[in-house]
Design a protein around this motif. Structure first.
Motif, PDB file in Angstrom:
ATOM      1  N   GLU A   1       0.822  -1.212   0.000  1.00  0.00           N
ATOM      2  CA  GLU A   1       0.000   0.000   0.000  1.00  0.00           C
ATOM      3  C   GLU A   1       0.857   1.265   0.000  1.00  0.00           C
ATOM      4  O   GLU A   1       0.473   2.272  -0.582  1.00  0.00           O
ATOM      5  CB  GLU A   1      -0.952   0.008   1.197  1.00  0.00           C
ATOM      6  CG  GLU A   1      -2.102  -0.976   1.050  1.00  0.00           C
ATOM      7  CD  GLU A   1      -3.134  -0.567   0.004  1.00  0.00           C
ATOM      8  OE1 GLU A   1      -3.972   0.300   0.293  1.00  0.00           O
ATOM      9  OE2 GLU A   1      -3.091  -1.099  -1.114  1.00  0.00           O
TER      10      GLU A   1
ATOM     11  N   ILE B   1     -12.120 -10.661  12.104  1.00  0.00           N
ATOM     12  CA  ILE B   1     -12.027  -9.213  11.882  1.00  0.00           C
ATOM     13  C   ILE B   1     -11.495  -8.451  13.093  1.00  0.00           C
ATOM     14  O   ILE B   1     -11.124  -7.300  12.973  1.00  0.00           O
ATOM     15  CB  ILE B   1     -13.375  -8.586  11.463  1.00  0.00           C
ATOM     16  CG1 ILE B   1     -14.421  -8.730  12.568  1.00  0.00           C
ATOM     17  CG2 ILE B   1     -13.898  -9.191  10.181  1.00  0.00           C
ATOM     18  CD1 ILE B   1     -15.641  -7.854  12.312  1.00  0.00           C
TER      19      ILE B   1
ATOM     20  N   TYR C   1      -5.966  -8.057  10.680  1.00  0.00           N
ATOM     21  CA  TYR C   1      -7.012  -8.563   9.789  1.00  0.00           C
ATOM     22  C   TYR C   1      -6.953  -7.904   8.408  1.00  0.00           C
ATOM     23  O   TYR C   1      -7.147  -8.559   7.389  1.00  0.00           O
ATOM     24  CB  TYR C   1      -8.409  -8.349  10.391  1.00  0.00           C
ATOM     25  CG  TYR C   1      -9.491  -8.811   9.451  1.00  0.00           C
ATOM     26  CD1 TYR C   1      -9.773 -10.173   9.324  1.00  0.00           C
ATOM     27  CD2 TYR C   1     -10.188  -7.920   8.643  1.00  0.00           C
ATOM     28  CE1 TYR C   1     -10.728 -10.619   8.428  1.00  0.00           C
ATOM     29  CE2 TYR C   1     -11.142  -8.359   7.742  1.00  0.00           C
ATOM     30  CZ  TYR C   1     -11.408  -9.707   7.639  1.00  0.00           C
ATOM     31  OH  TYR C   1     -12.344 -10.146   6.754  1.00  0.00           O
ATOM     32  N   PHE C   2      -6.670  -6.611   8.404  1.00  0.00           N
ATOM     33  CA  PHE C   2      -6.593  -5.941   7.099  1.00  0.00           C
ATOM     34  C   PHE C   2      -5.643  -6.681   6.167  1.00  0.00           C
ATOM     35  O   PHE C   2      -5.940  -6.927   5.004  1.00  0.00           O
ATOM     36  CB  PHE C   2      -6.139  -4.485   7.246  1.00  0.00           C
ATOM     37  CG  PHE C   2      -5.863  -3.851   5.911  1.00  0.00           C
ATOM     38  CD1 PHE C   2      -6.899  -3.370   5.129  1.00  0.00           C
ATOM     39  CD2 PHE C   2      -4.567  -3.800   5.401  1.00  0.00           C
ATOM     40  CE1 PHE C   2      -6.660  -2.845   3.872  1.00  0.00           C
ATOM     41  CE2 PHE C   2      -4.325  -3.276   4.137  1.00  0.00           C
ATOM     42  CZ  PHE C   2      -5.379  -2.783   3.382  1.00  0.00           C
TER      43      PHE C   2
ATOM     44  N   SER D   1      -7.046 -10.058   4.821  1.00  0.00           N
ATOM     45  CA  SER D   1      -8.019  -9.946   3.734  1.00  0.00           C
ATOM     46  C   SER D   1      -7.352  -9.383   2.485  1.00  0.00           C
ATOM     47  O   SER D   1      -7.651  -9.784   1.366  1.00  0.00           O
ATOM     48  CB  SER D   1      -9.218  -9.103   4.164  1.00  0.00           C
ATOM     49  OG  SER D   1      -8.857  -7.758   4.277  1.00  0.00           O
TER      50      SER D   1
ATOM     51  N   ALA E   1      -5.440 -12.283   0.797  1.00  0.00           N
ATOM     52  CA  ALA E   1      -6.376 -13.241   0.197  1.00  0.00           C
ATOM     53  C   ALA E   1      -6.971 -12.628  -1.064  1.00  0.00           C
ATOM     54  O   ALA E   1      -7.021 -13.256  -2.128  1.00  0.00           O
ATOM     55  CB  ALA E   1      -7.476 -13.596   1.190  1.00  0.00           C
ATOM     56  N   ASP E   2      -7.397 -11.383  -0.942  1.00  0.00           N
ATOM     57  CA  ASP E   2      -8.007 -10.687  -2.063  1.00  0.00           C
ATOM     58  C   ASP E   2      -7.060 -10.618  -3.253  1.00  0.00           C
ATOM     59  O   ASP E   2      -7.404 -10.989  -4.373  1.00  0.00           O
ATOM     60  CB  ASP E   2      -8.377  -9.272  -1.586  1.00  0.00           C
ATOM     61  CG  ASP E   2      -9.281  -8.550  -2.556  1.00  0.00           C
ATOM     62  OD1 ASP E   2      -9.903  -9.243  -3.384  1.00  0.00           O
ATOM     63  OD2 ASP E   2      -9.370  -7.315  -2.481  1.00  0.00           O
TER      64      ASP E   2
ATOM     65  N   ALA F   1      -7.284 -15.911  -3.205  1.00  0.00           N
ATOM     66  CA  ALA F   1      -7.468 -17.077  -2.334  1.00  0.00           C
ATOM     67  C   ALA F   1      -8.688 -16.839  -1.459  1.00  0.00           C
ATOM     68  O   ALA F   1      -9.122 -15.705  -1.286  1.00  0.00           O
ATOM     69  CB  ALA F   1      -6.231 -17.281  -1.467  1.00  0.00           C
ATOM     70  N   GLU F   2      -9.240 -17.904  -0.902  1.00  0.00           N
ATOM     71  CA  GLU F   2     -10.338 -17.738   0.037  1.00  0.00           C
ATOM     72  C   GLU F   2      -9.779 -17.260   1.366  1.00  0.00           C
ATOM     73  O   GLU F   2      -8.717 -17.697   1.798  1.00  0.00           O
ATOM     74  CB  GLU F   2     -11.080 -19.063   0.256  1.00  0.00           C
ATOM     75  CG  GLU F   2     -12.010 -19.466  -0.869  1.00  0.00           C
ATOM     76  CD  GLU F   2     -13.229 -18.568  -1.021  1.00  0.00           C
ATOM     77  OE1 GLU F   2     -13.463 -17.697  -0.154  1.00  0.00           O
ATOM     78  OE2 GLU F   2     -13.954 -18.738  -2.020  1.00  0.00           O
ATOM     79  N   LEU F   3     -10.528 -16.373   2.030  1.00  0.00           N
ATOM     80  CA  LEU F   3     -10.158 -15.955   3.371  1.00  0.00           C
ATOM     81  C   LEU F   3     -11.039 -16.737   4.338  1.00  0.00           C
ATOM     82  O   LEU F   3     -12.240 -16.505   4.398  1.00  0.00           O
ATOM     83  CB  LEU F   3     -10.393 -14.453   3.530  1.00  0.00           C
ATOM     84  CG  LEU F   3     -10.060 -13.872   4.889  1.00  0.00           C
ATOM     85  CD1 LEU F   3      -8.581 -13.992   5.185  1.00  0.00           C
ATOM     86  CD2 LEU F   3     -10.481 -12.418   4.967  1.00  0.00           C
ATOM     87  N   VAL F   4     -10.452 -17.681   5.048  1.00  0.00           N
ATOM     88  CA  VAL F   4     -11.275 -18.553   5.885  1.00  0.00           C
ATOM     89  C   VAL F   4     -10.998 -18.342   7.376  1.00  0.00           C
ATOM     90  O   VAL F   4      -9.939 -17.859   7.766  1.00  0.00           O
ATOM     91  CB  VAL F   4     -11.046 -20.050   5.542  1.00  0.00           C
ATOM     92  CG1 VAL F   4     -11.417 -20.342   4.106  1.00  0.00           C
ATOM     93  CG2 VAL F   4      -9.596 -20.451   5.808  1.00  0.00           C
ATOM     94  N   GLU F   5     -11.978 -18.691   8.183  1.00  0.00           N
ATOM     95  CA  GLU F   5     -11.807 -18.742   9.625  1.00  0.00           C
ATOM     96  C   GLU F   5     -11.930 -20.204  10.050  1.00  0.00           C
ATOM     97  O   GLU F   5     -12.446 -21.028   9.288  1.00  0.00           O
ATOM     98  CB  GLU F   5     -12.872 -17.889  10.320  1.00  0.00           C
ATOM     99  CG  GLU F   5     -12.737 -16.408   9.983  1.00  0.00           C
ATOM    100  CD  GLU F   5     -13.780 -15.531  10.678  1.00  0.00           C
ATOM    101  OE1 GLU F   5     -14.420 -16.018  11.633  1.00  0.00           O
ATOM    102  OE2 GLU F   5     -13.940 -14.390  10.254  1.00  0.00           O
TER     103      GLU F   5
ATOM    104  N   MET G   1     -13.393 -26.569   3.177  1.00  0.00           N
ATOM    105  CA  MET G   1     -14.078 -25.354   3.617  1.00  0.00           C
ATOM    106  C   MET G   1     -15.551 -25.421   3.214  1.00  0.00           C
ATOM    107  O   MET G   1     -15.904 -25.977   2.181  1.00  0.00           O
ATOM    108  CB  MET G   1     -13.419 -24.118   3.005  1.00  0.00           C
ATOM    109  CG  MET G   1     -13.340 -24.125   1.492  1.00  0.00           C
ATOM    110  SD  MET G   1     -12.400 -22.694   0.907  1.00  0.00           S
ATOM    111  CE  MET G   1     -12.318 -23.060  -0.853  1.00  0.00           C
TER     112      MET G   1
END
Lengths: 475, 313
Positions: free
Chosen positions: A174, A227, A232-233, A236, A239-240, A244-248, A261
């Motif tokens: 960023e 979250i 957490y930022f 995500s 993953a984004d 990829a999937e963001l899983v818990e 999943m």
């Protein structure tokens, strides 16, 4: 370290002329209006807030969302300096992986007496559950952050290795994105090596570590505590950007010997988990039974070779601060070469001779907890008051083996944009290293952390540090 | 897509819709308070009833004082339907499903949260209320615009829309149910001016005055309003419109997933019921009974969707 200590400034020679890597930037800067730049700097903050790139500070009453301050003056590294660094980093990361394999298999390095056995056996970061387990592709540390500091033209030291779950890479990305938006003219004038393909490289590297049983393109997922986690930022974000999937933990379970999943259409197996959950919480059946963040049974699947966990459980034994002092030996033991990157001289307070030296010189030293991180629980002697030193002395005497000590390093400075213009501040550097069975991939640059307070040597964001975009020239 | 992500999208858009609806209810109540101060308290009580928070409100307040009601509906963190609570819940869900959203949608939600948090930091003065309500509407439109302008029309979009229309149908049915007595024939025959104000309030609560006039002229009648809000498929907040949309989005999901879903059968039968029942029949069997049944069906549909698409493990 006193007022007369000369710090190496990366921008300017002692005579005030810019050093080579900064020449073009300095030329541009000299023609800029200070107020315009200060306005830009405020814009950057709005930009970050809108994006939501915030972190939660631990120990604050309200889970307030904070921004890590961003400074708009880039930290610049020449192509030549960088290529020297990468050789050293690559060697070190190879050695770390070899060390981990050895420690969880035959323990040759302990038999050879190069690292004391009790340092491993009595270490919480050593996971007996990993003994004899070979991770897919033989990779333990898929992602490593090597913290470097500089004290002179050619003097780089490794301050610590982050072999568990190094964070901060989203800031690297960023920060660059922000610079590109704010100062496009700089990038057309100066050739800077790209960092924005990091998520693609990460995905490729993780995919290359998939278990051999994965058919077709492997399914990659990022496992987050959720979250409310301070990073957490970043979870995500990664993953984004790598698709990829963001899983818990609650999304996952063991289905037919695989980790799967819960999707809208039923359970789908995953091949690679990039987990941002600590070892302890990974599997309530194996580790902390109260953990709701992990996946019951994942360790069984892992041992059977049904999933890649990145980084592998138990890698913490390699970045433990007590092990750190042995890194030069470790590098030599596994690569047969002298370590290219220097270690900071370290006193292990568990050794009586070292302890008495440390106790006699607390005012001069930095003392760290062996298992601490984030700049918490450490003493920076030269910056501490008499009272703080006395309090720390008591803690140290009570449990010496919990501490190591290092000389206070004269960290190099890079200027930040302050009210009055450019002002030197101390920095460190965390490059990000990706490891797959066939290659070690280092993204040119990394995260430069900067102590925004004048004279401060602590760069951690939890202690008032900020970040800078890091440029590696050329390419 | 993860079941949890689908659930997160669903709730994100339910909460966004709720925040907008709550703001509209406040707007309608405020209008009555200004034009007919005598009936203001009754009106605030019925606004709270519509938002299903009357009970919670009375646990904390003694009477229906306008400022207290407005504060409860706008800012109160203990009220899960307050605008601020709803926006916060929407944003938390958006963070959870961040990987399913475009940057534009995420930033629009995040910006809504930031600007409302700032605007609702302190109790809102009467003079500032219209401005704040306008801000809520604008932010809501911003998110909607970003959604429509930037998102793929795939299952992600479907779950977002399903959340929106379930919440909206629920809201419209509640507005009608709380006011159903003013739409009853026996009362409407009296035709007092108070009734006209009440009818207008119903239309105002669903931003439907202008549309109603286009369709019916200035002739505001109970039957006209009921027809408009229950059966008119051109009216974007009518029950028939919402249920048609739900049926469409669930249909797309069934197609994309190549599966059979009980929720689609449910919504189709609900839609049939709405479109086939004449408004006269509705009044005949009882408007209140009809609406109660609808609210129950709508809630059952939500539960079935949650199950069909594995929102929860």
């Amino acid at each position: 370290m006193n007022e007369n200590t000369r710090f190496f400034d990366e921008l300017q020679n002692p005579d005030g002329t810019p050093r080579r890597p900064y020449e073009d930037y300095f030329g541009w800067f000299s023609n800029e209006d200070l107020r315009r730049l200060q306005k830009k700097s405020r814009e950057a903050e709005t930009f970050f807030r809108r994006t939501g790139i915030t972190f939660n500070v631990y120990g604050q009453a309200e889970a307030d969302e904070r921004l890590i301050p961003f400074d708009i003056v880039p930290r610049i590294i020449s192509e030549h300096e960088w290529s020297k660094l990468t050789k050293g980093i690559e060697q070190r990361v190879r050695a770390i992986n070899a060390f981990l394999y050895d420690i969880y298999h035959r323990q040759e390095i302990l038999r050879a007496g190069r690292v004391p056995a009790e340092l491993i056996a009595q270490n919480d970061a050593f996971l007996p559950e990993m003994i004899g387990v070979s991770p897919p592709g033989g990779v333990y540390t898929h992602i490593v952050g090597v913290d470097l500091v500089r004290t002179g033209e050619d003097d780089f030291f490794v301050l610590e290795d982050n072999a568990r779950t190094p964070s901060g890479v989203s800031y690297m990305l960023e920060n660059r994105e922000t610079m590109l938006q704010m100062f496009p003219e700089l990038f057309s004038r100066i050739k800077v090596q790209e960092v924005s393909n990091y998520p693609t490289r990460l995905r490729r590297s993780l995919a290359a570590c998939a278990p051999t049983m994965a058919n077709g393109g492997p399914n990659v997922a990022v496992l987050t505590p959720g979250i409310h986690n301070s990073a957490y930022f970043e979870h995500s974000f990664l993953a984004d950007h790598m698709g990829a999937e963001l899983v818990e933990g609650s999304d996952l379970r063991v289905v037919d010997g695989r980790i799967a999943m819960r999707t809208t259409q039923g359970y789908t197996p995953i091949d690679v988990i990039y987990r941002r959950v600590d070892d302890e919480f990974l599997d309530p059946l194996t580790f902390n039974p109260d953990s709701l963040l992990g996946v019951p049974g994942i360790m069984d699947v892992y041992r059977a070779g049904g999933i890649t966990i990145a980084n592998a459980p138990g890698t913490g034994i390699a970045d433990d601060k007590a092990i750190y002092s042995y890194m030069p030996d470790i590098v030599e033991f596994y690569t047969g070469e002298k370590a290219i990157l220097q270690n900071v001289p370290t006193w292990r307070c568990s050794e009586p001779g070292a302890l008495s030296y440390v106790l006699d010189n607390l005012e001069e030293l930095v003392v760290k907890e062996v298992h601490g991180s984030g700049g918490y629980g450490m003493l920076v002697g030269p910056a501490a008051s008499k009272k703080e030193i006395a309090a720390f002395r008591a803690k140290l005497e009570a449990k010496p083996s919990n501490y190591i000590a290092q000389p206070t390093l004269a960290l190099s400075t890079v200027p930040i944009l302050a009210k009055e213009g450019l002002a030197p501040r101390h920095v460190d550097l965390r490059p990000y290293v990706l490891v797959s069975p066939d290659r070690i991939d280092i993204t040119p640059g990394g995260l430069t952390r900067v102590a925004l307070k004048k004279g401060s040597l602590v760069v951690n964001s939890s202690q008032g540090g900020g970040t800078k975009d890091t440029w590696v020239l050329g390419g | 897509m993860l079941g949890r992500t689908a659930g997160g999208l669903f709730w994100m858009f339910r909460y966004l819709e709720r925040s907008e609806n709550t703001a509209r209810l406040i707007e309608a109540g405020f209008r009555i308070a200004l034009t007919r101060p005598d009936s203001a308290k009754d009106e605030w009580a019925s606004v709270l009833e519509t938002a299903s928070v009357r009970h919670d409100y009375l646990a904390r307040h003694d009477d229906f004082d306008g400022a207290a009601v407005i504060d409860f509906l706008l800012r109160d963190k203990t009220n899960p339907s307050s605008v601020m609570s709803a926006i916060e819940a929407a944003r938390n869900n958006a963070r959870m499903v961040r990987t399913a959203l475009t940057r534009e949608v995420w930033e629009a939600v995040n910006e809504s949260w930031m600007s409302l948090k700032e605007a609702l930091r302190r109790p809102v003065r009467e003079a500032d209320l219209p401005g704040i309500l306008g801000l809520i509407r604008r932010q809501s439109a911003l998110v909607r615009g970003a959604l429509h302008g930037t998102m793929l029309r795939n299952d992600i979009f479907d779950f977002a829309r399903i959340g929106t229309f379930l919440e909206r149908a629920d809201n419209t049915a509640r507005i009608l149910d709380v006011k159903y007595y003013v739409l009853l024939p026996s009362v409407s025959q009296i035709g007092s001016s108070l009734d006209n104000v009440q009818w207008e309030t119903i239309l105002r609560s669903v931003a439907g005055q202008r549309s109603y006039r286009w369709l019916n002229g200035t002739d505001i009648t109970p039957r006209g309003i009921a027809e408009f809000l229950i059966r008119d498929r051109r009216m974007p907040r009518s029950l028939a419109f919402c249920v048609s949309k739900l049926s469409g989005n669930l249909g797309y999901l069934q197609e994309q997933y190549e599966n059979q879903y009980a929720s689609l059968d449910m919504v189709r039968s609900l839609r049939g019921k709405l479109l086939e029942t004449d408004i006269e029949d509705i009044f005949e069997t009882g408007l209140h009974e009809f609406l109660t049944e609808f609210l129950g069906d709508n809630a059952a549909l939500a539960a079935q969707i949650e199950k069909d698409f594995r929102f929860i493990g």
